[in-house]
Design a protein around this motif. Structure first.
Motif, short mmCIF file in Angstrom:
data_model
loop_
_atom_site.label_atom_id
_atom_site.label_comp_id
_atom_site.label_asym_id
_atom_site.label_seq_id
_atom_site.Cartn_x
_atom_site.Cartn_y
_atom_site.Cartn_z
N SER A 142 0.69 -1.23 0.04
CA SER A 142 -0.05 0.04 -0.11
C SER A 142 0.76 1.36 -0.08
N SER A 143 2.23 1.11 0.01
CA SER A 143 3.06 2.33 0.02
C SER A 143 4.15 2.49 -0.78
N GLN A 144 4.85 1.45 -1.30
CA GLN A 144 5.85 1.37 -2.47
C GLN A 144 5.23 1.81 -3.64
N PRO A 145 5.73 2.66 -4.20
CA PRO A 145 5.08 3.15 -5.73
C PRO A 145 5.56 2.06 -6.73
N THR A 146 4.98 2.27 -7.80
CA THR A 146 5.33 1.31 -9.07
C THR A 146 5.72 2.52 -10.13
N PHE A 147 6.84 2.22 -10.49
CA PHE A 147 7.18 3.24 -11.86
C PHE A 147 6.71 2.63 -13.17
N VAL A 148 5.76 3.23 -13.91
CA VAL A 148 5.41 2.56 -15.04
C VAL A 148 5.81 3.38 -16.12
N LEU A 149 6.93 2.82 -17.19
CA LEU A 149 7.84 3.66 -18.02
C LEU A 149 7.06 3.52 -19.28
N VAL A 150 7.22 4.74 -19.83
CA VAL A 150 6.46 4.77 -21.52
C VAL A 150 7.46 5.34 -22.37
N HIS A 151 7.78 4.55 -23.51
CA HIS A 151 8.67 4.93 -24.36
C HIS A 151 8.34 5.80 -25.35
N GLY A 152 9.31 6.28 -26.25
CA GLY A 152 9.02 7.18 -27.28
C GLY A 152 8.86 6.74 -28.60
N ALA A 153 8.76 7.51 -29.52
CA ALA A 153 8.73 7.13 -30.91
C ALA A 153 9.80 6.08 -31.65
N PHE A 154 9.41 5.05 -32.24
CA PHE A 154 10.30 4.09 -32.53
C PHE A 154 11.00 3.06 -31.44
N ALA A 155 10.82 3.53 -30.41
CA ALA A 155 11.47 2.75 -29.33
C ALA A 155 10.48 1.38 -28.50
N ASN A 156 10.94 0.89 -27.50
CA ASN A 156 10.11 -0.17 -26.92
C ASN A 156 10.58 -0.22 -25.67
N SER A 157 10.17 -1.30 -24.88
CA SER A 157 10.33 -1.27 -23.48
C SER A 157 11.78 -1.67 -23.27
N PHE A 158 12.26 -2.39 -24.40
CA PHE A 158 13.73 -2.85 -24.26
C PHE A 158 14.60 -1.77 -23.93
N SER A 159 14.51 -0.35 -24.32
CA SER A 159 15.30 0.57 -23.95
C SER A 159 15.36 0.95 -22.44
N PHE A 160 14.37 0.64 -21.86
CA PHE A 160 14.54 0.85 -20.40
C PHE A 160 15.15 0.03 -19.35
N ALA A 161 15.80 -1.23 -20.18
CA ALA A 161 16.29 -2.35 -19.36
C ALA A 161 17.29 -1.97 -18.50
N PRO A 162 18.53 -0.86 -18.87
CA PRO A 162 19.55 -0.51 -17.89
C PRO A 162 18.95 0.19 -16.76
N LEU A 163 18.09 1.20 -17.26
CA LEU A 163 17.26 2.21 -16.04
C LEU A 163 16.51 1.16 -15.18
N GLN A 164 15.83 -0.01 -15.52
CA GLN A 164 15.13 -0.64 -14.74
C GLN A 164 16.05 -1.68 -13.55
N ALA A 165 17.18 -1.83 -14.53
CA ALA A 165 18.36 -2.65 -13.43
C ALA A 165 18.64 -1.71 -12.35
N GLU A 166 18.76 -0.39 -12.84
CA GLU A 166 19.58 0.49 -11.69
C GLU A 166 18.38 0.59 -10.63
N LEU A 167 17.25 1.01 -11.05
CA LEU A 167 16.20 1.08 -10.09
C LEU A 167 15.76 -0.10 -9.08
N GLY A 168 15.90 -1.21 -9.65
CA GLY A 168 15.83 -2.49 -8.80
C GLY A 168 16.98 -2.49 -7.98
N LEU A 169 18.28 -2.21 -8.32
CA LEU A 169 19.35 -2.15 -7.31
C LEU A 169 19.00 -1.05 -6.34
#
Length: 598
Positions: free
Chosen positions: A4-31
């Motif tokens: 009920s307290s920890q937020p979830t980041f929902v990441l939305v990509h730009g043109a011609f991109a996809n969720s894969f481009s967020f992989a390094p950022l998600q790794a850093e956020l996870g750590l």
């Protein structure tokens, strides 16, 4: 188990991109301990089309005519898909919606439709159109140096016939590669650029929205929002980013953007994501655990504008518990920053606004002094003077509707708090002076006093260089303030270094004007404080050479009801060094009964 307290980041990509481009950022956020989900909009990710003609050796004619799955996809389709994901994420707690580039148009459309699903919007150099449709901004002066035709050599086929925009990112055309690197990743290596280029998909839809998809004040405008500027972006230049920020602030003047800046091109923040992850982590820290009664509570922040007596627009953040979505309740602790500088360096002061049954205020209010943070630059530079800033504190008290106010002043902000209390003692309930500057009362801090505190750190690896820089500064022969920064913290670790880098004054006029001639009347202030009939906590850091404990103890002696404490192992920012210890000391003090107003 749902949180009920920890937020979830929902990441939305730009043109011609996809969720894969967020992989390094998600790794850093996870750590860093954060939860995130990266979205693939319709026709993206594994839903994208990669025609066989796109493979080597390429078939240019086939690439120009092959159908694509993204044909006919609209902004409304993107928004509906995103809303479905937001509904699922919201079941687990607060949601921070982060969008990049063209993904901002989708985030804006979703926020217009379902503001109840989003607890904070974060635009990372992303489209948040207000006055114009997205396409129309390209004809505006802020985009004058952006040449879309530079990418023409990579365009495949006729968009009108294909029903989509197809780009051959695997072309070896030197003009296109040079233009694309300059636009998107000028601060990256050639290898980084080519690697990122090969994560792009060839097809993008043609719908960037209409006037109906611009930000709406009654829905989008209710959501707290942050804009992360990318300082070196040439595809969406800073001038355009600043225009989008201004338009958003004009649409919702009482809910302005929280603005951050990263030294990045359009894509470098995704290649080297650690700085961006730290910024997002700061936003996540605004949410805390459930309250002591077991009810869901969000440790969150709102930004509000109000008007000073001279008409200058000022901003403050309110950070703390918001139980079950109720409006702010209880008495806040009004915090005056040092610098003068953006008050965000104060963070949540070790969780002071999240009492959780352990004492303390229901929330903390962080004032951005005029000309700093989100507050406007005044017409009269003379109003930067400390004694005149007292009127801004009074304007804030009236705006908050408080008869008497609990005040915390840190560093230079303590001068302002003391002058306010000296001039309006009937409006003060309690005072916390944390690592205070002493100019307002004329207490001198000698070079030897600072050196004695500095020598307590003699065993640190960084000590020889830092101490040499300190000696030069105290002798009037040096000015390398960054070199002595380690003395400001109990531990010169990554968190301290990040805090130091992010928390620097950026308005020289405000700094110079703060202590201008006439700003202080030490004799009069001392006499008024000696008559002050309210509790005062004076908190020093054991290792603070800016406000050495010996000098803070002398200040404590000026007050009738002064309590002097030293936080062990702390420097000039004790809540950074040990938030729990700082919170316990201040929270316990604020829970003490106060004398009734006479």
């Amino acid at each position: 188990m749902p949180s009920s307290s920890q937020p979830t980041f929902v990441l939305v990509h730009g043109a011609f991109a996809n969720s894969f481009s967020f992989a390094p950022l998600q790794a850093e956020l996870g750590l860093l301990g954060h939860r995130s989900v990266a979205v693939d909009l319709p026709g993206h990710g594994f839903g994208a089309t990669y025609p066989r003609a796109y493979q080597a050796p390429q078939d240019a004619e086939g690439l120009a005519t092959a159908p694509g799955a993204i044909k006919g996809v609209t902004l409304a389709d993107n928004a509906a898909h995103l809303i479905g994901i937001l509904e699922r994420a919201k079941r687990n707690g607060p949601v921070i919606l982060v969008s990049h580039s063209r993904g901002g148009a989708t985030a804006t459309a979703a926020a217009n439709a379902r503001p109840d699903l989003i607890d904070r919007l974060v635009y990372v150099c992303a489209w948040a159109p207000v006055d114009l449709d997205v396409g129309d901004y390209y004809a505006e002066p802020e985009m004058a140096d952006v040449d879309p035709m530079a990418f023409a050599p990579a365009i495949a086929g006729d968009p009108a016939r294909l029903g989509l925009l197809r780009t051959n990112f695997r072309t070896n055309h030197p003009g296109f590669l040079e233009a694309a690197k300059a636009a998107f990743l000028a601060d990256g290596t050639d290898d980084e650029f080519l690697t990122f280029l090969n994560t792009f998909q060839p097809d993008e839809n043609l719908d960037v929205g209409t006037s109906a998809d611009r930000a709406q004040a009654d829905t989008w405008g209710r959501i707290p929002k942050t804009f992360v500027r990318l300082e070196y972006d040439t595809s969406m230049p800073p001038a355009l980013q600043d225009r989008l920020i201004r338009e958003g602030n004009a649409l919702t003047p009482d809910n302005p953007y929280d603005v951050r800046t990263l030294p990045s091109s359009h894509l470098k923040w995704l290649v080297d994501p650690a700085p961006a992850a730290r910024v997002l982590g700061e936003l996540a820290s605004l949410w805390g655990p459930a309250g002591s009664a077991g009810r869901a509570s969000m440790h969150r922040m709102t930004t509000t504008m109000f008007q000073a007596f001279d008409g200058t627009r000022l901003a403050y953040d309110r950070v703390g518990d918001l139980e079950d979505g109720d409006p702010w309740g209880g008495e806040p602790l009004v915090c005056v920053p040092g610098g003068p500088m953006d008050s965000r360096y104060l963070g949540d002061l070790g969780g002071l606004g999240d009492p959780d049954g352990r004492g303390g205020p229901s929330s903390v209010v962080r004032l951005d002094l005029r000309g700093t943070g989100r507050s406007a630059v005044p017409d009269d530079p003379g109003s930067y003077r400390c004694d005149r800033l007292v009127e801004d504190v009074e304007a804030l008290r009236r705006h908050l509707g408080l008869d008497r106010v609990d005040l915390l002043g840190h560093s230079a902000g303590a001068n302002l708090v003391m002058q306010y209390a000296a001039g309006r003692p009937e409006r003060v309930r309690r005072i916390v002076l944390a690592c205070p500057s002493l100019r307002a009362v004329g207490i001198a801090v000698s070079g030897e006093m600072r050196r004695a505190v500095a020598r307590l750190r003699e065993g640190e690896e960084w000590y020889p260089a830092a101490y040499a820089a300190l000696e030069a500064i105290t002798a009037g022969a040096g000015s390398d303030w960054d070199a002595i920064a380690p003395f400001g913290y109990g531990s010169w670790d990554g968190a301290a270094q990040a805090h130091h880098a992010a928390g620097q004054p950026d308005n020289p006029a405000a700094v110079a004007g703060f202590g201008a001639d006439g700003a202080f009347d030490p004799e009069g202030t001392r006499a008024a404080l000696a008559r002050l009939d309210v509790p005062v906590l004076l908190l020093a850091g054991e290792f603070d050479l800016n406000s050495p404990p010996e000098a803070v103890a002398e200040l404590a002696g000026l007050f009738r009801h002064g309590t002097y404490r030293v936080q062990a192992g702390a420097g000039h920012y004790p809540w950074v060094d040990d938030g729990a210890q700082f919170r316990a000391a201040v929270g316990e003090f604020l829970c003490r009964p106060v004398p009734p107003k006479s």
